[in-house]
Scaffold this active site. Structure first.
Site, PDB file in Angstrom:
ATOM      1  N   SER A  19       0.790  -1.239   0.000  1.00 57.00           N
ATOM      2  CA  SER A  19       0.000   0.000   0.000  1.00 57.00           C
ATOM      3  C   SER A  19       0.824   1.292   0.000  1.00 57.00           C
ATOM      4  O   SER A  19       0.490   2.216  -0.740  1.00 57.00           O
ATOM      5  CB  SER A  19      -0.978   0.013   1.177  1.00 57.00           C
ATOM      6  OG  SER A  19      -2.022  -0.902   0.932  1.00 57.00           O
ATOM      7  N   CYS A  60       7.624  -2.274   5.661  1.00 53.84           N
ATOM      8  CA  CYS A  60       8.236  -3.008   6.773  1.00 53.84           C
ATOM      9  C   CYS A  60       9.522  -2.360   7.277  1.00 53.84           C
ATOM     10  O   CYS A  60      10.423  -2.062   6.481  1.00 53.84           O
ATOM     11  CB  CYS A  60       8.593  -4.423   6.329  1.00 53.84           C
ATOM     12  SG  CYS A  60       7.231  -5.299   5.576  1.00 53.84           S
ATOM     13  N   GLY A  92       4.902  -0.241   8.800  1.00 52.11           N
ATOM     14  CA  GLY A  92       4.766  -0.965  10.061  1.00 52.11           C
ATOM     15  C   GLY A  92       6.154  -1.148  10.670  1.00 52.11           C
ATOM     16  O   GLY A  92       7.135  -1.314   9.947  1.00 52.11           O
ATOM     17  N   ASN A 148       8.607  -7.215  11.145  1.00 52.78           N
ATOM     18  CA  ASN A 148       7.561  -6.194  10.993  1.00 52.78           C
ATOM     19  C   ASN A 148       6.288  -6.690  11.700  1.00 52.78           C
ATOM     20  O   ASN A 148       6.239  -7.821  12.177  1.00 52.78           O
ATOM     21  CB  ASN A 148       7.340  -5.949   9.496  1.00 52.78           C
ATOM     22  CG  ASN A 148       6.705  -7.140   8.838  1.00 52.78           C
ATOM     23  OD1 ASN A 148       7.054  -8.282   9.136  1.00 52.78           O
ATOM     24  ND2 ASN A 148       5.746  -6.909   7.980  1.00 52.78           N
ATOM     25  N   PRO A 149       5.225  -5.886  11.773  1.00 56.89           N
ATOM     26  CA  PRO A 149       4.053  -6.239  12.599  1.00 56.89           C
ATOM     27  C   PRO A 149       3.370  -7.574  12.282  1.00 56.89           C
ATOM     28  O   PRO A 149       2.877  -8.230  13.186  1.00 56.89           O
ATOM     29  CB  PRO A 149       3.088  -5.080  12.341  1.00 56.89           C
ATOM     30  CG  PRO A 149       3.978  -3.932  12.024  1.00 56.89           C
ATOM     31  CD  PRO A 149       5.132  -4.502  11.277  1.00 56.89           C
ATOM     32  N   CYS A 150       3.324  -7.962  11.045  1.00 56.85           N
ATOM     33  CA  CYS A 150       2.608  -9.237  10.771  1.00 56.85           C
ATOM     34  C   CYS A 150       3.537 -10.436  10.664  1.00 56.85           C
ATOM     35  O   CYS A 150       3.103 -11.552  10.338  1.00 56.85           O
ATOM     36  CB  CYS A 150       1.752  -9.070   9.535  1.00 56.85           C
ATOM     37  SG  CYS A 150       0.588  -7.686   9.692  1.00 56.85           S
ATOM     38  N   GLY A 151       4.821 -10.258  10.925  1.00 54.15           N
ATOM     39  CA  GLY A 151       5.731 -11.383  11.108  1.00 54.15           C
ATOM     40  C   GLY A 151       6.425 -11.920   9.875  1.00 54.15           C
ATOM     41  O   GLY A 151       7.246 -12.817   9.982  1.00 54.15           O
ATOM     42  N   GLU A 152       6.108 -11.365   8.705  1.00 56.01           N
ATOM     43  CA  GLU A 152       6.638 -11.978   7.480  1.00 56.01           C
ATOM     44  C   GLU A 152       8.048 -11.515   7.125  1.00 56.01           C
ATOM     45  O   GLU A 152       8.708 -12.146   6.316  1.00 56.01           O
ATOM     46  CB  GLU A 152       5.689 -11.745   6.298  1.00 56.01           C
ATOM     47  CG  GLU A 152       5.575 -10.313   5.781  1.00 56.01           C
ATOM     48  CD  GLU A 152       4.513  -9.486   6.503  1.00 56.01           C
ATOM     49  OE1 GLU A 152       4.150  -9.853   7.642  1.00 56.01           O
ATOM     50  OE2 GLU A 152       4.061  -8.481   5.939  1.00 56.01           O
ATOM     51  N   PRO A 203       0.451 -10.390   4.282  1.00 55.64           N
ATOM     52  CA  PRO A 203      -0.982 -10.688   4.428  1.00 55.64           C
ATOM     53  C   PRO A 203      -1.803 -10.196   3.227  1.00 55.64           C
ATOM     54  O   PRO A 203      -2.846 -10.755   2.939  1.00 55.64           O
ATOM     55  CB  PRO A 203      -1.393  -9.927   5.687  1.00 55.64           C
ATOM     56  CG  PRO A 203      -0.197  -9.232   6.222  1.00 55.64           C
ATOM     57  CD  PRO A 203       0.978  -9.545   5.366  1.00 55.64           C
TER      58      PRO A 203
END
Ligand code: GDP
Ligand code: 5AD
Length: 650
Positions: A86, A129, A157, A314-318, A496
């Protein structure tokens, strides 16, 4: 068939009403007064492709070639076969003079591209990220607060390792005072994140990591205990880091104790491994937090771990990153690609098309690194020395619906494994190709690549004949030209794709669909709430003549096909949702996919409401036993506010 025909085919398909609504709400550029400067996906595709292609001036002074690159990028975006994260869509060319974006491509001069490249400014931050380091001092902590605020302001993030901070009640030299501890500082970061309105488009998003042997780890594990989804530390995901999960498993088995210590403190505690594990599982049962993270495994597969080990994700772990690292992501919708390419077969027809697609998307992401304006000088340096890119996939679940492959089956997992192996191989070929054209990432000579290094675990050769073949190609690459050429230290990440998969009208990342049908309420111009029924389009095609309004209503009501009479078994088996499949099937999918990712993937292990604490322990243990890089679960209904809930009946 070639790449052009694939991109042209999907360029003719219009975004759905849902995608259009998201575009209007969040992506179309507006001026200071809120007046739209853009009106369609086409406008965005033009702006972003031209902006990113202008980075090509660094490597290229042939105007024809740069225009061709712009056209390639434009088609990638226009077709929605590939979408960057984004921030790249939000911020490419933002605040720049609009004239140059309105020219015909044939009229673009080298000067025009240079003008774009040179007028970029701090509003043009393109990455999703980041990892920001903390220092165990007031200055260090509040510098990081400021750094994080700037990153989140532009839609990125951030992850942090809170282990660095001394535990609460530790003495502070100089003041005679006592430290208030890492958890208290997490609240400062949380408040900062909540205060930042990110251009109206994005909230703050952060990851807090703490080592399992930090003296405050118990407080950390309990820190979100009273969260209902929108209350306590709600701008944080939290994960406990085990550098060596094998060792922890042994301590669990032998019922051993763990010493909790910190280098800057006299405080020492002990806890039984079992108690620690129980606490983690109980909290995860209650509210989804904490997850477990295995940074030792991340470092094992990271080519510069001897120089700048990764310290958080980063926040979602990837995306594991070292301090001040950043990564820009982009995702290919394989549910579209699969109409043209067999996927996963080393001898498949049209493999060249897929290879070419991956080359151009990798080139796009590599250009993003150069044109990106980083929020901090230090991030600029690390990002350009290592050149992380996160090329990933979305639309996995939809692609599998199209091929009649159940997500929760051996044949389904084989498809995932073989597709990801192909994806990893082609992506690394692309990164080496780019290195030949543009040079290696500056720290290449210090990296493990130069001695021959495979940056992911791979599955065993005997997993399948295709896997054996991909493994051989991969080995040949990393012990051949991969020892000489690599443009990016990390190449593949599965995000995600929470927003961009909606723009692409496809399933998100590697997750199964959450629902097959639902009603979304829209507000029309007169302010009336209008129901907008949605059904997965592959299912709609499959049911075809059998679909009537009654059946549609029942699918919306139940959200799944499993308990609906009259739907053929073969369809039920294939069209599974995340709640239809077991936690173990989620985990096994993550396992085969992660085996071919140098970074990682975002994956939630969805569990039914009735799942027990023991079920969660079993999943977390399995994640340690298999070579997973991290694990996070979500038990249905455990938070009041859940990102995705079944459509409310109204
Ligand atoms: P998308 O590009 O908007 O679809 O984002 P994804 O859902 O794929 O998320 C990718 C990464 O972007 C995440 O892991 C975060 O690092 C970051 N991110 C996602 N959503 C948010 C958000 O709402 N706010 C902020 N600040 N970062 C986000
Ligand atoms: N570790 C990794 N990922 C997490 N997510 C939430 N908490 C964690 C965690 N502790 C991810 C989910 C999903 C997204 C919404 O956030 O897996 O991808």
């Amino acid at each position: 068939s070639n790449l052009e025909s694939l991109l042209d085919f999907f360029s003719d398909i219009k975004p759905s009403e849902n995608a259009e609504r998201i575009l209007r709400d969040r992506y179309l550029l507006k001026d200071g007064e809120g007046k739209y400067l853009e009106h369609s996906w086409d406008d965005i595709a033009r702006r972003v492709s031209r902006y990113i292609a202008s980075a090509e001036i660094l490597y290229n002074d042939d105007i024809e070639k740069i225009r061709d690159v712009e056209e390639k990028f434009y088609k990638l975006l226009k077709s929605r076969v590939f979408l960057p994260n984004s921030p790249t869509l939000f911020n490419s060319g933002k605040t720049l003079s609009r004239d140059v974006f309105q020219k015909n491509r044939e009229d673009m001069s080298l000067e025009d591209y240079k003008k774009i490249f040179n007028s970029r400014n701090r509003h043009n931050m393109l990455s999703a990220c980041f990892v920001v380091p903390l220092e165990d001092s007031m200055e260090g902590i509040f510098d990081a607060v400021k750094d994080a605020a700037l990153i989140q302001k532009y839609g990125g993030g951030v992850g942090y390792d809170f282990s660095v901070l001394r535990p609460k009640e530790s003495s502070i030299a100089g003041t005679g005072g006592k430290s208030s501890g890492p958890i208290s500082f997490m609240h400062v970061f949380n408040t900062t994140a909540s205060t930042i309105e990110q251009g109206g488009a994005r909230r703050g998003a952060q990851m807090a990591v703490m080592r399992y042997d930090h003296p405050d780890v118990i407080d950390f594990i309990n820190s979100k205990k009273n969260n209902d989804g929108k209350s306590v530390l709600n701008y944080f995901n939290i994960s406990v880091n085990f550098d060596n999960p094998e060792e922890f498993l042994k301590k669990l088995e032998n019922d051993e104790e763990i010493e909790l210590t910190h280098p800057n403190s006299n405080i020492k505690r002990t806890i039984k491994a079992k108690e620690l594990f129980d606490l983690i599982a109980n909290n995860a049962w209650k509210s989804g937090d904490p997850g477990m993270l295995f940074l030792g495994r991340h470092n094992k597969y990271y080519a510069l771990s001897d120089v700048t080990p990764v310290s958080a994700t980063n926040p979602c772990g990837e995306e594991p990153l070292p301090p001040y690292g950043s990564c820009n992501l982009g995702s290919i919708d394989i549910a579209k690609v699969i109409d043209f390419v067999e996927l996963g077969n080393p001898e498949g027809e049209n493999n060249d098309l897929f290879k070419e697609l991956i080359y151009w998307t990798a080139r796009f992401l590599d250009d993003v690194i150069d044109i990106n304006v980083y929020p901090l000088e230090k991030i600029d340096r690390v990002s350009k020395e290592q050149r992380f890119i996160g090329l990933g996939i979305m639309g996995l679940a939809d692609a599998m619906y199209k091929k009649d492959l159940p997500y929760n089956s051996e044949e389904g997992r084989m498809f995932m494994a073989e597709t990801l192996a192909q994806f990893a191989y082609y992506s690394h070929l692309a990164s080496s190709e780019l290195a030949k054209e543009r040079g290696n990432f500056p720290l290449f000579e210090k990296s493990k690549y130069k001695n021959g290094f495979i940056p992911f675990s791979m599955l065993n050769d005997d997993y399948s004949e295709n896997i054996r073949q991909w493994n051989n190609l991969i080995k040949e690459h990393f012990f051949g030209e991969g020892k000489k050429y690599k443009r990016n230290v990390q190449v593949n990440t599965v995000a995600p794709t929470g927003s961009i998969s909606n723009l692409a009208d496809t399933s998100s990342g590697i997750e199964p669909n959450f629902m097959l049908a639902y009603i979304r309420y829209m507000t029309d111009k007169e302010g009336n709430r209008v129901p907008l029924p949605y059904m997965n389009k592959i299912l709609r095609d499959k049911l075809d003549g059998d679909l009537n309004s009654e059946l549609e209503a029942e699918i919306i009501e139940k959200g799944s096909l499993q308990n609906i009479e009259g739907i053929p078994e073969e369809i039920k088996k294939v069209f599974v949702t995340s709640m239809d499949i077991s936690g173990m099937d989620h985990l096994l999918a993550q396992n085969v996919i992660q085996s071919y990712l140098d970074a990682s993937c975002s994956k939630t292990i969805n569990l039914p409401k009735e799942a027990t604490v023991d079920d969660i322990k079993e999943i977390y243990k399995k994640a340690m036993e298999l070579n997973l890089k991290g694990i996070t679960i979500y038990r249905d209904g455990s938070l009041e506010t859940q990102v995705l809930t079944k459509a409310k009946k109204e």
